[in-house]
Design a protein around this motif. Structure first.
Motif, PDB file in Angstrom:
ATOM      1  N   SER A 104     -17.140  22.707  21.591  1.00 36.15           N
ATOM      2  CA  SER A 104     -16.941  22.398  23.016  1.00 36.15           C
ATOM      3  C   SER A 104     -15.730  21.490  23.192  1.00 36.15           C
ATOM      4  O   SER A 104     -14.912  21.699  24.097  1.00 36.15           O
ATOM      5  N   GLY A 105     -15.631  20.473  22.322  1.00 31.11           N
ATOM      6  CA  GLY A 105     -14.494  19.554  22.393  1.00 31.11           C
ATOM      7  C   GLY A 105     -13.180  20.279  22.180  1.00 31.11           C
ATOM      8  O   GLY A 105     -12.222  20.058  22.926  1.00 31.11           O
ATOM      9  N   GLY A 106     -13.152  21.153  21.177  1.00 33.64           N
ATOM     10  CA  GLY A 106     -11.943  21.935  20.916  1.00 33.64           C
ATOM     11  C   GLY A 106     -11.575  22.791  22.115  1.00 33.64           C
ATOM     12  O   GLY A 106     -10.404  22.851  22.516  1.00 33.64           O
ATOM     13  N   LEU A 107     -12.576  23.418  22.707  1.00 30.50           N
ATOM     14  CA  LEU A 107     -12.340  24.261  23.890  1.00 30.50           C
ATOM     15  C   LEU A 107     -11.770  23.428  25.034  1.00 30.50           C
ATOM     16  O   LEU A 107     -10.793  23.830  25.693  1.00 30.50           O
ATOM     17  N   ILE A 108     -12.360  22.255  25.262  1.00 28.08           N
ATOM     18  CA  ILE A 108     -11.910  21.401  26.373  1.00 28.08           C
ATOM     19  C   ILE A 108     -10.480  20.912  26.130  1.00 28.08           C
ATOM     20  O   ILE A 108      -9.677  20.848  27.061  1.00 28.08           O
ATOM     21  N   ILE A 109     -10.159  20.595  24.868  1.00 28.26           N
ATOM     22  CA  ILE A 109      -8.787  20.162  24.564  1.00 28.26           C
ATOM     23  C   ILE A 109      -7.798  21.297  24.846  1.00 28.26           C
ATOM     24  O   ILE A 109      -6.741  21.090  25.438  1.00 28.26           O
ATOM     25  N   VAL A 110      -8.177  22.520  24.452  1.00 24.27           N
ATOM     26  CA  VAL A 110      -7.302  23.680  24.711  1.00 24.27           C
ATOM     27  C   VAL A 110      -7.132  23.883  26.219  1.00 24.27           C
ATOM     28  O   VAL A 110      -6.016  24.126  26.710  1.00 24.27           O
ATOM     29  N   ILE A 111      -8.246  23.752  26.964  1.00 24.83           N
ATOM     30  CA  ILE A 111      -8.158  23.882  28.433  1.00 24.83           C
ATOM     31  C   ILE A 111      -7.239  22.795  28.991  1.00 24.83           C
ATOM     32  O   ILE A 111      -6.459  23.041  29.909  1.00 24.83           O
ATOM     33  N   GLY A 112      -7.322  21.596  28.398  1.00 27.83           N
ATOM     34  CA  GLY A 112      -6.447  20.500  28.822  1.00 27.83           C
ATOM     35  C   GLY A 112      -4.976  20.846  28.637  1.00 27.83           C
ATOM     36  O   GLY A 112      -4.156  20.605  29.524  1.00 27.83           O
ATOM     37  N   TRP A 113      -4.654  21.446  27.488  1.00 27.92           N
ATOM     38  CA  TRP A 113      -3.263  21.877  27.247  1.00 27.92           C
ATOM     39  C   TRP A 113      -2.848  22.928  28.276  1.00 27.92           C
ATOM     40  O   TRP A 113      -1.729  22.894  28.799  1.00 27.92           O
ATOM     41  N   ALA A 114      -3.763  23.872  28.548  1.00 29.60           N
ATOM     42  CA  ALA A 114      -3.455  24.924  29.532  1.00 29.60           C
ATOM     43  C   ALA A 114      -3.246  24.304  30.920  1.00 29.60           C
ATOM     44  O   ALA A 114      -2.350  24.721  31.668  1.00 29.60           O
ATOM     45  N   MET A 115      -4.051  23.284  31.231  1.00 25.00           N
ATOM     46  CA  MET A 115      -3.910  22.622  32.531  1.00 25.00           C
ATOM     47  C   MET A 115      -2.597  21.843  32.619  1.00 25.00           C
ATOM     48  O   MET A 115      -2.027  21.706  33.699  1.00 25.00           O
ATOM     49  N   ARG A 116      -2.133  21.352  31.478  1.00 25.04           N
ATOM     50  CA  ARG A 116      -0.839  20.657  31.486  1.00 25.04           C
ATOM     51  C   ARG A 116       0.287  21.640  31.790  1.00 25.04           C
ATOM     52  O   ARG A 116       1.238  21.317  32.496  1.00 25.04           O
ATOM     53  N   GLU A 117       0.156  22.868  31.244  1.00 21.23           N
ATOM     54  CA  GLU A 117       1.131  23.920  31.559  1.00 21.23           C
ATOM     55  C   GLU A 117       1.070  24.241  33.051  1.00 21.23           C
ATOM     56  O   GLU A 117       2.096  24.388  33.712  1.00 21.23           O
ATOM     57  N   ALA A 118      -0.176  24.362  33.557  1.00 23.31           N
ATOM     58  CA  ALA A 118      -0.359  24.696  34.976  1.00 23.31           C
ATOM     59  C   ALA A 118       0.192  23.587  35.865  1.00 23.31           C
ATOM     60  O   ALA A 118       0.804  23.858  36.907  1.00 23.31           O
ATOM     61  N   SER A 119      -0.013  22.331  35.458  1.00 22.95           N
ATOM     62  CA  SER A 119       0.471  21.217  36.282  1.00 22.95           C
ATOM     63  C   SER A 119       2.002  21.181  36.285  1.00 22.95           C
ATOM     64  O   SER A 119       2.611  20.842  37.303  1.00 22.95           O
ATOM     65  N   ALA A 120       2.604  21.560  35.143  1.00 24.04           N
ATOM     66  CA  ALA A 120       4.076  21.608  35.082  1.00 24.04           C
ATOM     67  C   ALA A 120       4.603  22.704  36.016  1.00 24.04           C
ATOM     68  O   ALA A 120       5.598  22.505  36.729  1.00 24.04           O
ATOM     69  N   ALA A 121       3.895  23.853  36.019  1.00 23.03           N
ATOM     70  CA  ALA A 121       4.294  24.957  36.906  1.00 23.03           C
ATOM     71  C   ALA A 121       4.111  24.558  38.370  1.00 23.03           C
ATOM     72  O   ALA A 121       4.953  24.873  39.226  1.00 23.03           O
ATOM     73  N   ALA A 122       3.014  23.840  38.657  1.00 23.70           N
ATOM     74  CA  ALA A 122       2.750  23.396  40.029  1.00 23.70           C
ATOM     75  C   ALA A 122       3.807  22.398  40.487  1.00 23.70           C
ATOM     76  O   ALA A 122       4.258  22.439  41.638  1.00 23.70           O
ATOM     77  N   ALA A 123       4.220  21.508  39.569  1.00 28.29           N
ATOM     78  CA  ALA A 123       5.251  20.510  39.910  1.00 28.29           C
ATOM     79  C   ALA A 123       6.572  21.209  40.218  1.00 28.29           C
ATOM     80  O   ALA A 123       7.281  20.830  41.154  1.00 28.29           O
ATOM     81  N   GLU A 124       6.879  22.261  39.431  1.00 31.53           N
ATOM     82  CA  GLU A 124       8.115  23.008  39.668  1.00 31.53           C
ATOM     83  C   GLU A 124       8.046  23.753  41.000  1.00 31.53           C
ATOM     84  O   GLU A 124       9.022  23.807  41.742  1.00 31.53           O
ATOM     85  N   ASN A 125       6.853  24.276  41.289  1.00 32.47           N
ATOM     86  CA  ASN A 125       6.663  25.007  42.545  1.00 32.47           C
ATOM     87  C   ASN A 125       6.832  24.086  43.754  1.00 32.47           C
ATOM     88  O   ASN A 125       7.328  24.494  44.805  1.00 32.47           O
ATOM     89  N   ARG A 126       6.411  22.813  43.563  1.00 36.49           N
ATOM     90  CA  ARG A 126       6.530  21.838  44.660  1.00 36.49           C
ATOM     91  C   ARG A 126       8.007  21.508  44.925  1.00 36.49           C
ATOM     92  O   ARG A 126       8.358  21.063  46.022  1.00 36.49           O
TER      93      ARG A 126
END
Lengths: 175, 75
Positions: free
Chosen positions: A150-172
């Protein structure tokens, strides 16, 4: 209801539950320590402790057992921060993504710490036995595997969310 | 190949049309803050929809608003 409204609503409920757990957990631990005498039997270790174990060894073993609840409290606090950020609408941001990763790290620690502590506690609790009757216990249970995965999965989701947040920042930055 | 930067000439077009940023923002349907960011060049990009809206209101072509300017040689 939009996705963001769903996130805010559920985060509000979960934040309340998390805060309640953060209050109850220490009370239960302190209450348990105060109510129960420190004997080998009350230590939740899957080995038979030596009847000659010294009080220092018992206190040390009990103290090590507190590491896991402390990690749990830290993880709950990170969850409280994340839900707070979600309530404030801070969803696709680097801050929220880093909090998700910390929660994942907490879950992994919940698996690794007991795995490492078990041998240490077993040696501590059987050190008073005569040579040949001391033991070193190593164990891996389904709960550890669950927390590690579960921890490994959550860390991977965290990395994916960091990618998403970078894309969202660029979109803004595009008008 | 020399590097070029895209410079937004929105302030020039607004002056030529004697229009205020607030009126343009209202007509295009974006915030005044975004118009301000566009004028100052502090944006990474512009959507075709926004560009089309500005061109329609200011009665101009995209080329009147955007200009490719060669970057200054660092040497």
């Amino acid at each position: 209801m939009s996705n963001l409204e769903h996130v805010r609503k559920l985060a509000g409920v979960l934040r309340g539950i998390t805060i309640a757990a953060m209050v109850v957990l220490p009370l239960v631990i302190v209450g348990g320590l105060a109510a129960l005498p420190l004997t080998p039997d009350v230590l939740s270790v899957d080995i038979t402790p030596s009847l000659d174990a010294t009080r220092t060894q018992l206190i040390l073993a009990a103290g090590l057992s507190l590491l896991r609840p402390l990690i749990l409290l830290w993880t709950l606090n990170e969850m409280r921060k994340l839900f707070g950020a979600y309530i404030a609408g801070d969803v696709l941001t680097d801050h929220a993504a880093r909090l998700i990763q910390r929660i994942g790290q907490g879950f992994v620690a919940m698996a690794v710490v007991p795995f490492l502590l078990r041998p240490v506690q077993s040696v501590l609790l059987t050190m008073a036995n005569p040579p040949g009757q001391r033991s070193l216990a190593v164990g891996l249970d389904s709960e550890m595997i669950f927390f590690a995965l579960s921890g490994g999965l959550i860390i991977v989701i965290g990395w994916a969310m960091r990618e998403a947040s970078a894309a969202a920042a660029e979109n803004r930055a595009i008008v | 190949m020399s590097e070029v930067s895209i410079v937004v000439r929105l302030d020039v077009m607004l002056a030529m049309r004697k229009m205020k940023s607030r009126d343009l923002a209202h007509a295009v349907g974006i915030t005044e803050q975004n118009i301000s960011l566009l004028k100052s060049g502090k944006v990474k990009g512009i959507r075709f929809e926004t560009l089309a809206g500005i061109c329609a209101v200011l009665e101009c072509q995209p080329g009147d608003l955007l200009e490719a300017v060669p970057d200054a040689d660092p040497a």
